[in-house]
Design a protein around this motif. Structure first.
Motif, PDB file in Angstrom:
ATOM      1  N   THR A  74     -14.949  23.432  -8.345  1.00 44.72           N
ATOM      2  CA  THR A  74     -15.849  22.553  -7.605  1.00 44.72           C
ATOM      3  C   THR A  74     -15.733  21.118  -8.093  1.00 44.72           C
ATOM      4  OG1 THR A  74     -17.690  22.982  -9.085  1.00 44.72           O
ATOM      5  CG2 THR A  74     -17.481  24.417  -7.170  1.00 44.72           C
ATOM      6  N   VAL A  75     -16.031  20.199  -7.193  1.00 41.85           N
ATOM      7  CA  VAL A  75     -15.970  18.778  -7.524  1.00 41.85           C
ATOM      8  C   VAL A  75     -17.297  18.079  -7.235  1.00 41.85           C
ATOM      9  CG1 VAL A  75     -13.475  18.592  -7.199  1.00 41.85           C
ATOM     10  CG2 VAL A  75     -15.010  18.228  -5.257  1.00 41.85           C
ATOM     11  N   GLY A  76     -18.231  18.765  -6.615  1.00 38.86           N
ATOM     12  CA  GLY A  76     -19.483  18.150  -6.198  1.00 38.86           C
ATOM     13  C   GLY A  76     -20.588  18.179  -7.224  1.00 38.86           C
ATOM     14  N   THR A  77     -20.324  18.663  -8.414  1.00 39.63           N
ATOM     15  CA  THR A  77     -21.366  18.800  -9.420  1.00 39.63           C
ATOM     16  C   THR A  77     -21.974  17.451  -9.801  1.00 39.63           C
ATOM     17  OG1 THR A  77     -20.265  20.758 -10.269  1.00 39.63           O
ATOM     18  CG2 THR A  77     -21.905  19.770 -11.684  1.00 39.63           C
ATOM     19  N   GLN A  78     -21.171  16.419  -9.927  1.00 45.03           N
ATOM     20  CA  GLN A  78     -21.712  15.114 -10.307  1.00 45.03           C
ATOM     21  C   GLN A  78     -22.671  14.583  -9.253  1.00 45.03           C
ATOM     22  OE1 GLN A  78     -18.310  12.645 -11.107  1.00 45.03           O
ATOM     23  NE2 GLN A  78     -18.301  13.177 -13.266  1.00 45.03           N
ATOM     24  N   THR A  79     -22.313  14.709  -7.986  1.00 46.30           N
ATOM     25  CA  THR A  79     -23.195  14.265  -6.905  1.00 46.30           C
ATOM     26  C   THR A  79     -24.469  15.093  -6.905  1.00 46.30           C
ATOM     27  OG1 THR A  79     -21.314  13.548  -5.589  1.00 46.30           O
ATOM     28  CG2 THR A  79     -23.384  13.918  -4.412  1.00 46.30           C
ATOM     29  N   PHE A  80     -24.336  16.396  -7.064  1.00 47.34           N
ATOM     30  CA  PHE A  80     -25.478  17.310  -7.125  1.00 47.34           C
ATOM     31  C   PHE A  80     -26.434  16.872  -8.230  1.00 47.34           C
ATOM     32  CE2 PHE A  80     -27.269  21.365  -8.774  1.00 47.34           C
ATOM     33  CZ  PHE A  80     -27.880  21.843  -7.632  1.00 47.34           C
ATOM     34  N   ASN A  81     -25.892  16.639  -9.421  1.00 49.18           N
ATOM     35  CA  ASN A  81     -26.722  16.239 -10.556  1.00 49.18           C
ATOM     36  C   ASN A  81     -27.363  14.875 -10.334  1.00 49.18           C
ATOM     37  OD1 ASN A  81     -26.000  18.631 -11.757  1.00 49.18           O
ATOM     38  ND2 ASN A  81     -24.554  17.717 -13.175  1.00 49.18           N
ATOM     39  N   ARG A  82     -26.619  13.917  -9.780  1.00 53.86           N
ATOM     40  CA  ARG A  82     -27.168  12.588  -9.525  1.00 53.86           C
ATOM     41  C   ARG A  82     -28.342  12.633  -8.556  1.00 53.86           C
ATOM     42  NH1 ARG A  82     -22.405   9.689  -7.572  1.00 53.86           N
ATOM     43  NH2 ARG A  82     -21.104  10.945  -8.879  1.00 53.86           N
ATOM     44  N   LEU A  83     -28.230  13.463  -7.527  1.00 52.65           N
ATOM     45  CA  LEU A  83     -29.329  13.577  -6.571  1.00 52.65           C
ATOM     46  C   LEU A  83     -30.552  14.249  -7.183  1.00 52.65           C
ATOM     47  CD1 LEU A  83     -27.296  14.552  -3.386  1.00 52.65           C
ATOM     48  CD2 LEU A  83     -28.714  12.510  -3.633  1.00 52.65           C
ATOM     49  N   LEU A  84     -30.331  15.160  -8.131  1.00 53.79           N
ATOM     50  CA  LEU A  84     -31.433  15.896  -8.739  1.00 53.79           C
ATOM     51  C   LEU A  84     -32.072  15.197  -9.942  1.00 53.79           C
ATOM     52  CD1 LEU A  84     -30.039  19.542  -8.645  1.00 53.79           C
ATOM     53  CD2 LEU A  84     -31.712  18.500  -7.104  1.00 53.79           C
ATOM     54  N   ASN A  85     -31.347  14.337 -10.605  1.00 55.80           N
ATOM     55  CA  ASN A  85     -31.841  13.717 -11.852  1.00 55.80           C
ATOM     56  C   ASN A  85     -33.240  13.120 -11.737  1.00 55.80           C
ATOM     57  OD1 ASN A  85     -29.786  14.446 -13.596  1.00 55.80           O
ATOM     58  ND2 ASN A  85     -28.603  12.581 -13.222  1.00 55.80           N
ATOM     59  N   PRO A  86     -33.585  12.429 -10.651  1.00 59.39           N
ATOM     60  CA  PRO A  86     -34.942  11.871 -10.585  1.00 59.39           C
ATOM     61  C   PRO A  86     -36.054  12.912 -10.538  1.00 59.39           C
ATOM     62  CG  PRO A  86     -33.508  10.821  -8.972  1.00 59.39           C
ATOM     63  CD  PRO A  86     -32.769  11.987  -9.539  1.00 59.39           C
ATOM     64  N   PHE A  87     -35.707  14.153 -10.268  1.00 61.26           N
ATOM     65  CA  PHE A  87     -36.712  15.203 -10.110  1.00 61.26           C
ATOM     66  C   PHE A  87     -36.815  16.135 -11.306  1.00 61.26           C
ATOM     67  CE2 PHE A  87     -35.239  13.842  -5.975  1.00 61.26           C
ATOM     68  CZ  PHE A  87     -36.442  13.485  -5.374  1.00 61.26           C
ATOM     69  N   VAL A  88     -36.020  15.882 -12.332  1.00 55.44           N
ATOM     70  CA  VAL A  88     -36.067  16.712 -13.525  1.00 55.44           C
ATOM     71  C   VAL A  88     -37.392  16.499 -14.231  1.00 55.44           C
ATOM     72  CG1 VAL A  88     -35.016  17.145 -15.778  1.00 55.44           C
ATOM     73  CG2 VAL A  88     -33.558  16.710 -13.792  1.00 55.44           C
ATOM     74  N   LEU A  89     -38.088  17.589 -14.487  1.00 54.40           N
ATOM     75  CA  LEU A  89     -39.368  17.519 -15.186  1.00 54.40           C
ATOM     76  C   LEU A  89     -39.111  17.236 -16.665  1.00 54.40           C
ATOM     77  CD1 LEU A  89     -41.267  20.516 -13.570  1.00 54.40           C
ATOM     78  CD2 LEU A  89     -41.575  18.091 -13.117  1.00 54.40           C
ATOM     79  N   SER A  90     -39.854  16.328 -17.209  1.00 59.90           N
ATOM     80  CA  SER A  90     -39.720  15.961 -18.607  1.00 59.90           C
ATOM     81  C   SER A  90     -40.232  17.088 -19.493  1.00 59.90           C
ATOM     82  CB  SER A  90     -40.514  14.689 -18.894  1.00 59.90           C
ATOM     83  OG  SER A  90     -40.462  14.395 -20.265  1.00 59.90           O
ATOM     84  N   THR A  91     -39.548  17.320 -20.592  1.00 55.60           N
ATOM     85  CA  THR A  91     -39.981  18.369 -21.531  1.00 55.60           C
ATOM     86  C   THR A  91     -40.592  17.760 -22.781  1.00 55.60           C
ATOM     87  OG1 THR A  91     -37.758  18.425 -22.493  1.00 55.60           O
ATOM     88  CG2 THR A  91     -38.252  20.015 -20.752  1.00 55.60           C
TER      89      THR A  91
END
Length: 92
Positions: A74-91
């Motif tokens: 797969t090559v889309g992992t970076q885009t996937f992660n970039r789109l999700l990063n703002p929604f990562v809950l802080s630990t």
């Protein structure tokens, strides 16, 4: 599909430009896998009616990548992660 997903197979097929139903079961499975990955990555429970559009887009991108690269390269992992990063809950 018996599971609640935040994006439909029809929406994913439109994103992937798939015009037939031949791979419907495969797409459904990939949607579930991408959604589970998005939920694990963000630490959020994803609900169909309250899911942000960026998360839906990330799932569509990841499904398209998994569908096109079924060999596992797969090559889309970076885009996937970039789109999700703002929604990562802080630990913190």
């Amino acid at each position: 599909m018996e599971h609640d997903t935040v994006i439909t197979s029809q929406e994913v097929k439109q994103w992937c430009r798939i015009d037939n139903d031949a791979d419907e079961a495969t797409i459904d499975l990939l949607i579930l896998a991408a959604q589970e990955h998005a939920a694990a990555y963000t630490g959020r429970t994803l609900e169909p009616y309250t899911c942000p559009s960026s998360i839906k887009q990330a799932i569509a991108v990841f499904v398209a990548d998994l569908y096109a690269n079924r060999e596992g390269q797969t090559v889309g992992t970076q885009t996937f992660n970039r789109l999700l990063n703002p929604f990562v809950l802080s630990t913190l």
